[in-house]
Every structure is written in structure tokens, then in C-alpha cells.
Design a protein around this motif. Structure first.
Motif, PDB file in Angstrom:
ATOM      1  N   ALA A  18       0.820  -1.209   0.000  1.00 30.65           N
ATOM      2  CA  ALA A  18       0.000   0.000   0.000  1.00 30.65           C
ATOM      3  C   ALA A  18       0.858   1.264   0.000  1.00 30.65           C
ATOM      4  O   ALA A  18       0.494   2.268  -0.618  1.00 30.65           O
ATOM      5  CB  ALA A  18      -0.946  -0.003   1.194  1.00 30.65           C
ATOM      6  N   ASN A  22      -0.164   4.652  -5.392  1.00 29.52           N
ATOM      7  CA  ASN A  22      -0.789   5.959  -5.257  1.00 29.52           C
ATOM      8  C   ASN A  22      -1.953   6.045  -6.227  1.00 29.52           C
ATOM      9  O   ASN A  22      -1.784   5.797  -7.429  1.00 29.52           O
ATOM     10  CB  ASN A  22       0.246   7.044  -5.548  1.00 29.52           C
ATOM     11  CG  ASN A  22      -0.179   8.384  -5.041  1.00 29.52           C
ATOM     12  OD1 ASN A  22      -1.187   8.926  -5.473  1.00 29.52           O
ATOM     13  ND2 ASN A  22       0.578   8.934  -4.122  1.00 29.52           N
ATOM     14  N   VAL A  23      -3.130   6.420  -5.723  1.00 28.50           N
ATOM     15  CA  VAL A  23      -4.323   6.532  -6.560  1.00 28.50           C
ATOM     16  C   VAL A  23      -4.318   7.884  -7.265  1.00 28.50           C
ATOM     17  O   VAL A  23      -4.079   8.918  -6.649  1.00 28.50           O
ATOM     18  CB  VAL A  23      -5.605   6.390  -5.715  1.00 28.50           C
ATOM     19  CG1 VAL A  23      -6.846   6.578  -6.571  1.00 28.50           C
ATOM     20  CG2 VAL A  23      -5.633   5.044  -5.022  1.00 28.50           C
ATOM     21  N   ILE A  38      -3.968   3.448 -10.608  1.00 24.70           N
ATOM     22  CA  ILE A  38      -3.012   3.419  -9.501  1.00 24.70           C
ATOM     23  C   ILE A  38      -1.617   3.381 -10.107  1.00 24.70           C
ATOM     24  O   ILE A  38      -1.373   2.643 -11.062  1.00 24.70           O
ATOM     25  CB  ILE A  38      -3.253   2.194  -8.595  1.00 24.70           C
ATOM     26  CG1 ILE A  38      -4.576   2.370  -7.850  1.00 24.70           C
ATOM     27  CG2 ILE A  38      -2.103   1.997  -7.631  1.00 24.70           C
ATOM     28  CD1 ILE A  38      -4.927   1.236  -6.933  1.00 24.70           C
ATOM     29  N   GLY A 129      -8.321   2.037  -8.731  1.00 24.03           N
ATOM     30  CA  GLY A 129      -8.316   3.096  -7.725  1.00 24.03           C
ATOM     31  C   GLY A 129      -9.666   3.746  -7.534  1.00 24.03           C
ATOM     32  O   GLY A 129      -9.877   4.493  -6.576  1.00 24.03           O
ATOM     33  N   THR A 132     -11.063   3.362  -4.034  1.00 24.16           N
ATOM     34  CA  THR A 132     -10.532   4.305  -3.052  1.00 24.16           C
ATOM     35  C   THR A 132     -11.147   5.681  -3.233  1.00 24.16           C
ATOM     36  O   THR A 132     -11.490   6.351  -2.258  1.00 24.16           O
ATOM     37  CB  THR A 132      -8.998   4.390  -3.172  1.00 24.16           C
ATOM     38  OG1 THR A 132      -8.453   3.096  -2.961  1.00 24.16           O
ATOM     39  CG2 THR A 132      -8.407   5.349  -2.187  1.00 24.16           C
ATOM     40  N   PHE A 135     -14.578   5.768  -1.643  1.00 22.38           N
ATOM     41  CA  PHE A 135     -14.510   5.832  -0.181  1.00 22.38           C
ATOM     42  C   PHE A 135     -14.109   7.206   0.300  1.00 22.38           C
ATOM     43  O   PHE A 135     -14.571   7.674   1.348  1.00 22.38           O
ATOM     44  CB  PHE A 135     -13.542   4.792   0.375  1.00 22.38           C
ATOM     45  CG  PHE A 135     -14.107   3.399   0.435  1.00 22.38           C
ATOM     46  CD1 PHE A 135     -15.272   3.128   1.131  1.00 22.38           C
ATOM     47  CD2 PHE A 135     -13.465   2.357  -0.215  1.00 22.38           C
ATOM     48  CE1 PHE A 135     -15.784   1.850   1.186  1.00 22.38           C
ATOM     49  CE2 PHE A 135     -13.971   1.074  -0.171  1.00 22.38           C
ATOM     50  CZ  PHE A 135     -15.141   0.813   0.529  1.00 22.38           C
ATOM     51  N   ARG A 136     -13.217   7.864  -0.424  1.00 29.52           N
ATOM     52  CA  ARG A 136     -12.736   9.192  -0.021  1.00 29.52           C
ATOM     53  C   ARG A 136     -13.674  10.307  -0.463  1.00 29.52           C
ATOM     54  O   ARG A 136     -13.466  11.475  -0.147  1.00 29.52           O
ATOM     55  CB  ARG A 136     -11.343   9.433  -0.603  1.00 29.52           C
ATOM     56  CG  ARG A 136     -10.287   8.547   0.036  1.00 29.52           C
ATOM     57  CD  ARG A 136      -8.945   8.624  -0.643  1.00 29.52           C
ATOM     58  NE  ARG A 136      -8.407   9.971  -0.708  1.00 29.52           N
ATOM     59  CZ  ARG A 136      -7.340  10.286  -1.424  1.00 29.52           C
ATOM     60  NH1 ARG A 136      -6.705   9.366  -2.122  1.00 29.52           N
ATOM     61  NH2 ARG A 136      -6.901  11.525  -1.450  1.00 29.52           N
TER      62      ARG A 136
END
Length: 138
Positions: A18, A22-23, A38, A129, A132, A135-136
Motif C-alpha cells: 500500500a 498511489n491513486v 493506480i 483506484g 478508493t 470511499f474518499r
């Protein structure tokens, strides 16, 4: 005991993996990579270990992740020029899909990671990605 050791190894591998991914959150680097892709990176400081030194190991053409003074999230853009002003090295950086360079020069201290390449090609994992980003809330 073996089961606990297996879980610890899995967690360590996940953390290391992880920290090297980087997304991409915008389309500023298209067509090199796209929002939701990513990119694989090496870090300037991974738990106290320096994987590369931005002062010596970042050059024109490299894609870096840096802490911008003009944007709240890390920015992933390409170095288009290097210059030394009063003994300090600065990088001019620009998204491939942007018409102008980023609004401020970048110091070595601001660079946190460099996108890895193999044979001159950026290491990109397409599309995953997006999970992610959802989620963000990005």
C-alpha cells in the motif's frame, strides 16, 4: 503460533504494498494515466528508509508525487525543468494534460515519491483506484 505469524506477514506485505501505490485523483496526467488508475511509486521516506533522494534522483521527465503549496492533496505531475536559485534546487512541474506548469516551483523537500518505470514506461494499474476514490468521496 504459525497462524499468528502468517497474519503478521500478510499485514506487513499489505502495508509495504500500500505504501508503494498511489491513486490518481484527476485527469491532469492523461494520456499517461487516468483518474482512478493506480501508479507504483518509490518513496523518499518509508518508515525512516530513504528509497531515493529527490535532490539527486529526480530529473526532467520523471513523474513525482509532491506536497503542493497550492492544493490540499498530494499532486502527481511530471518534472519539466530543473533550476538552481541561490543554491537551492527547484523543479518546475506540470500535468501532461494541463496547458500550463503548476503555479509554484517545487523544492526537493516537497517531493514525497517518484512513479516507477520499467523500460521507460510508467507502472500503472488501470481503474482499480476508483474504489478508493469512492470511499474518499473524490
Amino acid at each position: 503460533m504459525k497462524e499468528a505469524a502468517s497474519y503478521i506477514i500478510i499485514i506487513l506485505v499489505a502495508v509495504l504494498l500500500a505504501s508503494h501505490l498511489n491513486v490518481v485523483v484527476s485527469g491532469s496526467m492523461e494520456p499517461s494515466f487516468y483518474r482512478g488508475d493506480i501508479v507504483a511509486v518509490e518513496n523518499t521516506n518509508l518508515f525512516g528508509i530513504q528509497e531515493f533522494n529527490p535532490e539527486n534522483d529526480v530529473h526532467v521527465g520523471d513523474v513525482v508525487v509532491y506536497d503542493a503549496t497550492w492544493y490540499p492533496e498530494p499532486v502527481v505531475h511530471r518534472v519539466i525543468d530543473e533550476q538552481t536559485i541561490n543554491g537551492t534546487k527547484y523543479f518546475e512541474i506540470k500535468g501532461d494534460n494541463n496547458p500550463k506548469p503548476d503555479p509554484a516551483l517545487v523544492t526537493s523537500d516537497q517531493i514525497k515519491a517518484k512513479v516507477l518505470t520499467i523500460g521507460g514506461h510508467l507502472i500503472v494499474i488501470p481503474k482499480i483506484g476508483y474504489i478508493t476514490l469512492a470511499f474518499r468521496g473524490l
